[in-house]
Design an enzyme around this catalytic site. Structure first.
Site, PDB file in Angstrom:
ATOM      1  N   GLU A  30       0.816  -1.234   0.000  1.00 12.15           N
ATOM      2  CA  GLU A  30       0.000   0.000   0.000  1.00 12.15           C
ATOM      3  C   GLU A  30       0.842   1.274   0.000  1.00 12.15           C
ATOM      4  O   GLU A  30       0.794   2.103   0.910  1.00 12.15           O
ATOM      5  CB  GLU A  30      -0.979  -0.067   1.175  1.00 12.15           C
ATOM      6  CG  GLU A  30      -1.870  -1.286   1.042  1.00 12.15           C
ATOM      7  CD  GLU A  30      -2.966  -1.410   2.089  1.00 12.15           C
ATOM      8  OE1 GLU A  30      -3.213  -0.449   2.835  1.00 12.15           O
ATOM      9  OE2 GLU A  30      -3.548  -2.503   2.168  1.00 12.15           O
TER      10      GLU A  30
ATOM     11  N   GLU B 106      -5.710 -10.484  -2.263  1.00 10.85           N
ATOM     12  CA  GLU B 106      -6.543 -10.348  -1.051  1.00 10.85           C
ATOM     13  C   GLU B 106      -8.036 -10.325  -1.397  1.00 10.85           C
ATOM     14  O   GLU B 106      -8.817  -9.547  -0.888  1.00 10.85           O
ATOM     15  CB  GLU B 106      -6.157  -9.071  -0.293  1.00 10.85           C
ATOM     16  CG  GLU B 106      -4.684  -9.027   0.107  1.00 10.85           C
ATOM     17  CD  GLU B 106      -4.326  -7.809   0.924  1.00 10.85           C
ATOM     18  OE1 GLU B 106      -5.242  -7.208   1.533  1.00 10.85           O
ATOM     19  OE2 GLU B 106      -3.131  -7.446   1.001  1.00 10.85           O
TER      20      GLU B 106
HETATM   21  O1  G3I Z   1      -4.594 -11.194  17.794  1.00 11.59           O
HETATM   22  C1  G3I Z   1      -5.012 -10.019  18.514  1.00 11.59           C
HETATM   23  C2  G3I Z   1      -5.823 -10.413  19.742  1.00 11.59           C
HETATM   24  O2  G3I Z   1      -4.958 -11.134  20.637  1.00 11.59           O
HETATM   25  C3  G3I Z   1      -6.353  -9.147  20.414  1.00 11.59           C
HETATM   26  O3  G3I Z   1      -7.175  -9.515  21.497  1.00 11.59           O
HETATM   27  C4  G3I Z   1      -7.173  -8.370  19.381  1.00 11.59           C
HETATM   28  C5  G3I Z   1      -7.743  -7.079  19.942  1.00 11.59           C
HETATM   29  O4  G3I Z   1      -6.758  -6.094  19.918  1.00 11.59           O
HETATM   30  O5  G3I Z   1      -6.325  -8.004  18.271  1.00 11.59           O
HETATM   31  C6  G3I Z   1      -5.871  -9.166  17.614  1.00 11.59           C
HETATM   32  O6  G3I Z   1      -5.049  -8.776  16.540  1.00 11.59           O
HETATM   33  C7  G3I Z   1      -5.779  -8.194  15.459  1.00 11.59           C
HETATM   34  C8  G3I Z   1      -5.411  -9.005  14.187  1.00 11.59           C
HETATM   35  O7  G3I Z   1      -6.017  -8.431  13.038  1.00 11.59           O
HETATM   36  C9  G3I Z   1      -5.824 -10.461  14.277  1.00 11.59           C
HETATM   37  O8  G3I Z   1      -7.216 -10.567  14.293  1.00 11.59           O
HETATM   38  C10 G3I Z   1      -5.290  -6.780  15.289  1.00 11.59           C
HETATM   39  O9  G3I Z   1      -5.716  -6.016  16.397  1.00 11.59           O
HETATM   40  C11 G3I Z   1      -5.887  -6.191  14.022  1.00 11.59           C
HETATM   41  O10 G3I Z   1      -5.296  -4.921  13.755  1.00 11.59           O
HETATM   42  C12 G3I Z   1      -5.523  -7.095  12.838  1.00 11.59           C
HETATM   43  O11 G3I Z   1      -6.151  -6.566  11.678  1.00 11.59           O
HETATM   44  C13 G3I Z   1      -5.596  -7.046  10.446  1.00 11.59           C
HETATM   45  C14 G3I Z   1      -5.216  -5.821   9.611  1.00 11.59           C
HETATM   46  O12 G3I Z   1      -4.775  -6.226   8.306  1.00 11.59           O
HETATM   47  C15 G3I Z   1      -4.106  -5.023  10.255  1.00 11.59           C
HETATM   48  O13 G3I Z   1      -2.960  -5.863  10.294  1.00 11.59           O
HETATM   49  C16 G3I Z   1      -6.663  -7.863   9.729  1.00 11.59           C
HETATM   50  O14 G3I Z   1      -6.886  -9.080  10.432  1.00 11.59           O
HETATM   51  C17 G3I Z   1      -6.210  -8.177   8.300  1.00 11.59           C
HETATM   52  O15 G3I Z   1      -7.252  -8.793   7.561  1.00 11.59           O
HETATM   53  C18 G3I Z   1      -5.801  -6.881   7.583  1.00 11.59           C
HETATM   54  O16 G3I Z   1      -5.307  -7.234   6.316  1.00 11.59           O
HETATM   55  C19 G3I Z   1      -4.939  -6.110   5.488  1.00 11.59           C
HETATM   56  C20 G3I Z   1      -3.741  -6.519   4.647  1.00 11.59           C
HETATM   57  O17 G3I Z   1      -2.669  -6.860   5.499  1.00 11.59           O
HETATM   58  C21 G3I Z   1      -3.351  -5.388   3.705  1.00 11.59           C
HETATM   59  N1  G3I Z   1      -4.473  -5.016   2.836  1.00 11.59           N
HETATM   60  C22 G3I Z   1      -5.679  -4.630   3.593  1.00 11.59           C
HETATM   61  C23 G3I Z   1      -6.098  -5.774   4.517  1.00 11.59           C
HETATM   62  C24 G3I Z   1      -7.364  -5.406   5.270  1.00 11.59           C
HETATM   63  O18 G3I Z   1      -7.124  -4.313   6.126  1.00 11.59           O
END
Ligand code: G3I
Length: 368
Positions: free
Chosen positions: A157, A272
């Protein structure tokens, strides 16, 4: 009159008065339908490590359906090195271990993404633009997983064409190192694993709206510049997060866009794929049809491009899609029994009860 694909991308060549001109017809004639193509792109799934060892229906589908797995979240810098110098490799170890045991490939995701860069690293970059910070992060991962992770999203991105932006997003890396950070990141990654396939990856590139159109042109400009200077860029990831409210799939423009990328000598991948619905009030049958139709319109064009090597869905079941975080499901949906889950966004191949949906049937016609 020669009409370049770039003209098509800018919409110059698709206005009605030019429609039907032989040169345009040829330029846009879709190659042989991918549905009966003997060469199909690999199918990938974004996974969370806990899904791989749960022995659940999720793991069964991942094991059965795909040839490539990608960490949905746990490969990000801030998930690996939340505290400076205290890297946690357990998640990448688990994912590469599962891939080895099941004969799958792994894509590393993502070495640099501003949104998932630990704050200590952002603070350090802002104070002292020392590239060793980036190199040390890459050196923490690439040598460790050499041979186990065959391809990496090196920069995620990096494009921004809105609100007067120059085209390259003003993020922590750009502010510290300038636009050059993208090429430097690819060169650094290549020096640490010369065998790895190196990618850049971005979103909003496939739909028929002015933002996506501008972003397609910016991606082409960036790739052209990177390849012209000999940067080790091997593939471009087109995320494919389809938002039904943002217009139809721009099939002619996407066909031209992917062909232009291929002409620069890079592979392309849908990295994705999922669909954010626009009308959850419709019947389940209609909602699933809308999702499947959008998926088909994208894959019919993308999979006809010989340079397309893989299609990855961003998860496998609606019940664990990031899209639920975008549109928090209703309380009923959160509490729903896995059987219905009608309140969830229905944008992945399987529903909350792991029942295959029409989107899964469409995928099966286009991927390996
Ligand atoms: O695992 C922790 C958990 O222990 C905790 O209780 C919870 C609450 O804070 O957070 C959990 O981690 C979360 C993680 O996803 C796993 O579910 C993170 O907070 C959350 O920020 C994370 O979001 C991910 C996001 O990227 C940011 O990394 C999404 O799952 C994921 O689908 C998303 O993927 C992105 C691609 O990398 C790039 N393109 C866009 C796409 C969607 O945003």
């Amino acid at each position: 009159m020669h009409v370049s694909r770039r003209d098509i991308l800018t919409g110059l060549a698709i206005c009605p008065m030019m429609a039907g001109m032989p040169s345009i017809a040829r330029a846009m004639a879709p190659p042989a339908s991918p549905k009966n193509s003997s060469r199909k792109p690999l199918f990938g799934i974004a996974v969370r490590p806990d899904q791989l060892f749960s022995g659940s229906d999720l793991e069964a589908a991942i094991r059965r359906d795909c040839q490539l797995i990608v960490p949905e979240y746990h490969g990000q810098w801030s998930a690996v090195e939340w505290v400076r110098g205290e890297s946690y490799h357990g998640n990448y170890d688990a994912i590469t271990g599962y891939a080895r045991a099941t004969g799958k490939m792994v894509r590393g995701h993502a070495l640099l993404w501003d949104q998932m860069t630990p704050q200590w690293a952002k603070d350090e970059m802002a104070a002292d633009a020392d590239w060793s910070l980036i190199r040390n992060h890459f050196a923490d991962l690439l040598p460790r997983y050499r041979g186990a992770i065959g391809e990496w999203v090196v920069v995620n991105e990096m494009i921004d064409t809105e609100n007067g932006a120059s085209g390259i997003r003003r993020n922590a890396f750009q502010r510290a190192f300038g636009n050059d950070y993208i090429a430097r990141a690819l060169e650094t990654a290549h020096s640490l694993d010369p065998e790895a396939k190196l990618m850049i990856n971005d979103y909003s590139l496939v739909q028929d709206n002015p933002v996506d159109a501008a972003r397609r042109l910016m991606m082409l400009k960036l790739v052209e510049e990177l390849k012209a200077r000999g940067t080790p860029l091997h593939a471009v990831g087109v995320q494919g997060h389809i938002e039904l409210a943002k217009g139809p799939i721009a099939q002619d423009e996407v066909r031209a866009f992917l062909a232009e990328l291929a002409d620069f000598g890079v592979d392309v991948a849908i990295t994705e794929l999922d669909v954010l619905e626009s009308d959850r009030g419709a019947s389940i049958e209609a909602r699933d049809r809308h999702v499947a139709e959008a998926t088909e319109r994208l894959l019919d064009v993308a999979c006809a491009e010989r340079a397309l090597t893989s299609v990855t869905t961003w998860g496998v079941s609606d019940r664990l899609s990031w899209l639920q975080e975008r549109e928090p499901p209703t309380r009923e949906a959160q509490a729903c029994s896995p059987v219905d889950c009608a309140g969830l966004n229905r944008g992945l191949p399987y529903d909350g009860a792991m029942q295959a949906k029409p989107m899964r049937e469409v995928l099966g016609r286009y991927v390996a």
